[in-house]
Motif scaffolding. Structure first.
Motif, short mmCIF file in Angstrom:
data_model
loop_
_atom_site.label_atom_id
_atom_site.label_comp_id
_atom_site.label_asym_id
_atom_site.label_seq_id
_atom_site.Cartn_x
_atom_site.Cartn_y
_atom_site.Cartn_z
N ILE A 191 63.54 -69.38 -75.90
CA ILE A 191 62.12 -69.36 -76.14
C ILE A 191 61.98 -69.21 -77.78
O ILE A 191 62.31 -67.70 -78.07
CB ILE A 191 61.29 -68.58 -75.46
CG1 ILE A 191 61.52 -69.03 -73.69
CG2 ILE A 191 59.81 -68.54 -75.67
CD1 ILE A 191 61.01 -68.20 -72.88
N GLU A 192 61.46 -70.12 -78.62
CA GLU A 192 61.56 -69.62 -79.90
C GLU A 192 60.40 -68.75 -80.55
O GLU A 192 59.25 -68.67 -79.56
CB GLU A 192 61.35 -70.94 -80.75
CG GLU A 192 62.74 -71.89 -80.91
CD GLU A 192 63.98 -71.23 -81.41
OE1 GLU A 192 63.75 -70.28 -82.39
OE2 GLU A 192 64.85 -71.55 -81.03
N PRO A 193 60.06 -68.16 -81.58
CA PRO A 193 58.98 -67.26 -81.66
C PRO A 193 57.73 -68.05 -81.71
O PRO A 193 57.68 -69.05 -82.16
CB PRO A 193 59.36 -66.75 -83.37
CG PRO A 193 60.76 -66.62 -83.34
CD PRO A 193 61.12 -67.97 -82.77
N GLY A 194 56.74 -67.47 -81.08
CA GLY A 194 55.57 -68.25 -80.88
C GLY A 194 55.49 -69.25 -79.80
O GLY A 194 54.44 -69.76 -79.82
N HIS A 227 55.64 -66.42 -72.96
CA HIS A 227 55.56 -66.60 -74.40
C HIS A 227 56.28 -65.51 -75.24
O HIS A 227 56.36 -64.61 -74.82
CB HIS A 227 53.99 -66.55 -74.85
CG HIS A 227 53.49 -66.55 -76.08
ND1 HIS A 227 53.57 -67.84 -76.81
CD2 HIS A 227 53.32 -65.87 -77.20
CE1 HIS A 227 53.24 -67.68 -78.02
NE2 HIS A 227 53.01 -66.33 -78.47
N ASN A 228 56.89 -66.23 -76.35
CA ASN A 228 57.51 -65.43 -77.05
C ASN A 228 56.71 -64.67 -78.24
O ASN A 228 56.36 -65.40 -79.33
CB ASN A 228 58.79 -66.01 -77.74
CG ASN A 228 59.76 -64.96 -78.53
OD1 ASN A 228 59.43 -63.97 -78.97
ND2 ASN A 228 60.95 -65.70 -78.84
N HIS A 229 56.44 -63.43 -78.11
CA HIS A 229 55.43 -62.55 -79.13
C HIS A 229 56.41 -62.02 -80.04
O HIS A 229 55.89 -61.50 -81.20
CB HIS A 229 54.82 -61.55 -78.37
CG HIS A 229 53.82 -61.91 -77.50
ND1 HIS A 229 52.49 -62.21 -77.72
CD2 HIS A 229 54.07 -62.18 -76.00
CE1 HIS A 229 52.06 -62.83 -76.64
NE2 HIS A 229 52.78 -62.68 -75.72
N SER A 230 57.67 -62.13 -80.24
CA SER A 230 58.61 -61.46 -81.11
C SER A 230 58.79 -62.34 -82.25
O SER A 230 58.40 -63.42 -82.49
CB SER A 230 59.81 -60.98 -80.48
OG SER A 230 60.63 -62.11 -80.52
#
Length: 146
Positions: free
Chosen positions: A38-41, A96-99
């Motif tokens: 999972i990519e950022p955002g 969701h990726n929040h990082s």
């Protein structure tokens, strides 16, 4: 203890488990065919391979796992997912990726927690006026910051 019927839709699925005796949320496990990056955002739907029969008068609330959120930045995209009592499809988690870095989910990883909670259904009644209160229509921050 409340009984919740659960059906495996995938033979690899793991039934929800509680991490401790008094845990409110039962862990949900990922069913994947390898690592899911999972990519950022980005938001990705992760399968659990399970369907459930939530009792009438209850809802299944899907919350983030604190470790996954704090260590990988992964949490449900909608903040709290809701599984209604009449839903019989697969429980999926929109992570969701929040990082700022790509993160991966592996098969069998704990991805969220499911809380079974009672709720009250409301009969919404349209009126011309609402009762006054001291707060009134004061919105965000209107009661102070301390």
């Amino acid at each position: 203890m409340l009984k919740v019927n659960v059906k495996r839709l995938d033979s690899r699925a793991v039934l929800p488990t509680y991490g401790s005796q008094f845990a409110a949320g039962a862990d949900l496990y990922a069913v994947t065919d390898g690592d899911v990056v999972i990519e950022p955002g980005q938001t990705v739907l992760i399968h659990t391979g399970l369907a459930a029969e939530i009792p009438i008068g209850y809802a299944g609330l899907i919350y983030a796992r604190s470790g996954l959120a704090s260590k990988k930045g992964l949490a449900p995209a909608n903040k709290v997912g809701v599984v209604d009592a009449d839903y019989r499809g697969e429980i999926m988690v929109a992570l969701h990726n929040h990082s700022d870095a790509a993160a991966s989910v592996t098969h069998g990883e704990r991805i969220a927690q499911l809380v079974i909670a009672p709720f009250l259904a409301a009969d919404f009644n349209e009126v011309d006026e609402l009762n006054d209160t001291e707060r009134g229509s004061g919105g965000f921050g209107s009661t102070g910051t301390k």
